[in-house]
Design a protein around this motif. Structure first.
Motif, mmCIF file in Angstrom:
data_model
loop_
_atom_site.group_PDB
_atom_site.id
_atom_site.type_symbol
_atom_site.label_atom_id
_atom_site.label_comp_id
_atom_site.label_asym_id
_atom_site.label_seq_id
_atom_site.Cartn_x
_atom_site.Cartn_y
_atom_site.Cartn_z
ATOM 1 N N LYS A 116 7.183 -0.647 -0.762
ATOM 2 C CA LYS A 116 6.003 0.182 -0.619
ATOM 3 C C LYS A 116 5.420 0.442 -2.001
ATOM 4 O O LYS A 116 6.144 0.393 -3.003
ATOM 5 C CB LYS A 116 6.405 1.504 0.055
ATOM 6 C CG LYS A 116 5.277 2.414 0.461
ATOM 7 C CD LYS A 116 5.862 3.628 1.174
ATOM 8 C CE LYS A 116 4.776 4.558 1.672
ATOM 9 N NZ LYS A 116 5.346 5.752 2.361
ATOM 10 N N ALA A 117 4.132 0.720 -2.079
ATOM 11 C CA ALA A 117 3.508 1.052 -3.359
ATOM 12 C C ALA A 117 3.793 2.506 -3.711
ATOM 13 O O ALA A 117 3.680 3.394 -2.867
ATOM 14 C CB ALA A 117 2.001 0.823 -3.289
ATOM 15 N N ALA A 118 4.190 2.745 -4.965
ATOM 16 C CA ALA A 118 4.453 4.111 -5.419
ATOM 17 C C ALA A 118 3.147 4.857 -5.700
ATOM 18 O O ALA A 118 3.097 6.080 -5.589
ATOM 19 C CB ALA A 118 5.318 4.094 -6.665
ATOM 20 N N ARG A 119 2.111 4.109 -6.069
ATOM 21 C CA ARG A 119 0.802 4.720 -6.294
ATOM 22 C C ARG A 119 -0.268 3.686 -6.011
ATOM 23 O O ARG A 119 -0.025 2.471 -6.022
ATOM 24 C CB ARG A 119 0.675 5.247 -7.725
ATOM 25 C CG ARG A 119 0.676 4.184 -8.798
ATOM 26 C CD ARG A 119 0.514 4.803 -10.188
ATOM 27 N NE ARG A 119 0.453 3.796 -11.233
ATOM 28 C CZ ARG A 119 -0.665 3.159 -11.593
ATOM 29 N NH1 ARG A 119 -1.801 3.434 -10.989
ATOM 30 N NH2 ARG A 119 -0.634 2.264 -12.570
ATOM 31 N N SER A 120 -1.462 4.138 -5.759
ATOM 32 C CA SER A 120 -2.554 3.233 -5.407
ATOM 33 C C SER A 120 -3.172 2.604 -6.655
ATOM 34 O O SER A 120 -3.129 3.176 -7.749
ATOM 35 C CB SER A 120 -3.636 3.984 -4.623
ATOM 36 O OG SER A 120 -4.159 5.045 -5.394
ATOM 37 N N ARG A 161 11.926 12.144 -4.465
ATOM 38 C CA ARG A 161 10.471 11.975 -4.400
ATOM 39 C C ARG A 161 9.893 12.935 -3.367
ATOM 40 O O ARG A 161 10.421 13.076 -2.258
ATOM 41 C CB ARG A 161 10.096 10.534 -4.052
ATOM 42 C CG ARG A 161 10.547 9.510 -5.081
ATOM 43 C CD ARG A 161 9.947 8.140 -4.814
ATOM 44 N NE ARG A 161 8.500 8.145 -4.963
ATOM 45 C CZ ARG A 161 7.868 7.973 -6.127
ATOM 46 N NH1 ARG A 161 8.562 7.798 -7.241
ATOM 47 N NH2 ARG A 161 6.552 7.996 -6.186
ATOM 48 N N ASN A 193 5.917 0.926 -10.216
ATOM 49 C CA ASN A 193 4.854 1.111 -9.231
ATOM 50 C C ASN A 193 5.258 0.604 -7.856
ATOM 51 O O ASN A 193 4.525 0.782 -6.884
ATOM 52 C CB ASN A 193 3.579 0.389 -9.676
ATOM 53 C CG ASN A 193 2.986 1.010 -10.930
ATOM 54 O OD1 ASN A 193 3.018 2.231 -11.087
ATOM 55 N ND2 ASN A 193 2.459 0.187 -11.822
ATOM 56 N N ASN A 242 3.710 12.990 -0.307
ATOM 57 C CA ASN A 242 2.312 13.404 -0.527
ATOM 58 C C ASN A 242 2.191 14.412 -1.670
ATOM 59 O O ASN A 242 1.401 15.358 -1.606
ATOM 60 C CB ASN A 242 1.709 13.989 0.757
ATOM 61 C CG ASN A 242 1.688 13.003 1.892
ATOM 62 O OD1 ASN A 242 1.447 11.817 1.692
ATOM 63 N ND2 ASN A 242 1.954 13.475 3.103
ATOM 64 N N THR A 255 0.849 -1.187 0.000
ATOM 65 C CA THR A 255 0.000 0.000 0.000
ATOM 66 C C THR A 255 0.884 1.237 0.000
ATOM 67 O O THR A 255 2.101 1.146 0.201
ATOM 68 C CB THR A 255 -0.929 0.010 1.229
ATOM 69 O OG1 THR A 255 -1.810 1.124 1.139
ATOM 70 C CG2 THR A 255 -0.127 0.100 2.527
ATOM 71 N N THR A 256 0.300 2.393 -0.236
ATOM 72 C CA THR A 256 1.067 3.637 -0.248
ATOM 73 C C THR A 256 1.272 4.189 1.158
ATOM 74 O O THR A 256 2.181 4.994 1.384
ATOM 75 C CB THR A 256 0.344 4.703 -1.094
ATOM 76 O OG1 THR A 256 -1.000 4.864 -0.595
ATOM 77 C CG2 THR A 256 0.286 4.294 -2.553
ATOM 78 N N TYR A 315 -1.752 -4.505 -5.120
ATOM 79 C CA TYR A 315 -2.063 -3.348 -4.274
ATOM 80 C C TYR A 315 -3.296 -3.638 -3.432
ATOM 81 O O TYR A 315 -4.316 -4.119 -3.943
ATOM 82 C CB TYR A 315 -2.319 -2.088 -5.103
ATOM 83 C CG TYR A 315 -2.708 -0.915 -4.225
ATOM 84 C CD1 TYR A 315 -1.734 -0.138 -3.621
ATOM 85 C CD2 TYR A 315 -4.046 -0.639 -3.961
ATOM 86 C CE1 TYR A 315 -2.076 0.913 -2.786
ATOM 87 C CE2 TYR A 315 -4.398 0.412 -3.118
ATOM 88 C CZ TYR A 315 -3.402 1.176 -2.527
ATOM 89 O OH TYR A 315 -3.747 2.206 -1.690
ATOM 90 N N THR A 330 4.908 0.890 5.028
ATOM 91 C CA THR A 330 6.099 0.236 4.496
ATOM 92 C C THR A 330 6.143 -1.206 4.973
ATOM 93 O O THR A 330 5.959 -1.473 6.156
ATOM 94 C CB THR A 330 7.380 0.959 4.943
ATOM 95 O OG1 THR A 330 7.346 2.303 4.455
ATOM 96 C CG2 THR A 330 8.624 0.261 4.408
#
Length: 279
Positions: free
Chosen positions: A78-82, A254, A62, A257, A40-41, A105, A44
């Motif tokens: 970790k996810a880079a985007r949902s 990066r 992703n 948010n 998930t975003t 995801y 971690t």
């Protein structure tokens, strides 16, 4: 129904690990298997391996993956985007075993700490040998921070913000990268991470991303926040390395948010032209 299916998958994974342990009591999880991994975003996930991590291969961008600082057998993912489509992650460890993951995801993963056990006791975190003098790293990072700009043409920009490489310096077996983040907007730029990768220049279409991450030895900055209409300098100390002709150094910045993610590509020629730091 969805949560029930996920729990069934987790149960099958545990049962499979138990069957493999019965066949080989010295290894509770067979490294050649493909394991389900939920990301998930907002959280971690930590993957703890019984041996040091040698290589990480992401199926797509992703997924964010990095070795935990100071721990050579712990991978943070970790996810880079949902909502990304199913992809893969492959990890190779020092015992020449390959761990494959099928990554999906989910908004709330069932597990955020996953340990792969090679035999009792459970794997401990492998702290890296402190071969570098931290006081010396701090001293020379401070010196690099005050050096004038010596590298030009390595810059990226997005939505009134820019990221540039101002200098490359070397002392003993450490390379110091002088980086500049400039924020021309009225919104502050909150830095989530700055990461370093050695990547191949050419990648065949549809193949996985081939990369090797280099963890900084030391970071010198006053804050991880670049205020509105301001500029901030950073110095990152990395172990000395060179790239092959077909490779380059990628520096990824990066925003936390936010979407103002920036990237620098540094050629081998610029790295070998690093300037010495006067003692």
């Amino acid at each position: 129904m969805k949560n029930y299916t996920r729990k069934i998958l987790q149960l099958l994974l545990v049962l499979a690990a138990g069957m493999l342990h019965a066949q080989n009591p010295q290894e509770q999880m067979y490294a050649g298997a493909s394991y389900p991994l939920e990301l998930t975003t907002a959280k971690t996930t930590h993957l703890v391996f019984p041996f040091d991590i040698i290589s990480v291969d992401r199926g797509s961008e992703n997924i964010l993956a990095q070795k935990a600082r100071g721990a050579s057998n712990v991978l943070q993912v970790k996810a880079a985007r949902s909502g990304f489509q199913q992809t893969s992650l492959t990890v190779i460890t020092a015992d020449k075993k390959l761990y494959g993951f099928t990554v999906d995801y989910v908004s709330s993963p069932l597990q955020t700490i996953i340990e792969f056990v090679a035999g009792p006791p459970a794997p401990a975190v492998h702290l890296q040998d402190p071969a570098y003098n931290q006081a010396e790293l701090e001293e020379f990072s401070e010196k690099v921070l005050d050096q004038p700009k010596s590298v030009r043409g390595v810059r990226d920009k997005s939505i009134q913000s820019s990221f540039s490489l101002d200098g490359i310096f070397i002392h003993k077996d450490v390379i110091y990268y002088q980086l500049r983040v400039k924020n021309n907007s009225q919104l502050s730029y909150d830095i989530e991470s700055v990461r370093f990768f050695v990547r191949d220049k050419k990648r065949v279409k549809r193949t996985a991303i081939q990369e090797h991450e280099i963890s900084p030895l030391h970071t010198r900055s006053s804050s991880g926040l670049v205020l509105a209409e301001s500029t901030q300098l950073f110095v990152y100390a990395l172990p000395k390395f060179t790239t092959d002709k077909g490779q380059y150094l990628s520096i990824e910045l990066r925003e936390k948010n936010g979407g103002r993610h920036l990237n620098l590509d540094v050629s081998a020629r610029k790295i070998v032209s690093a300037k010495a730091i006067a003692e």
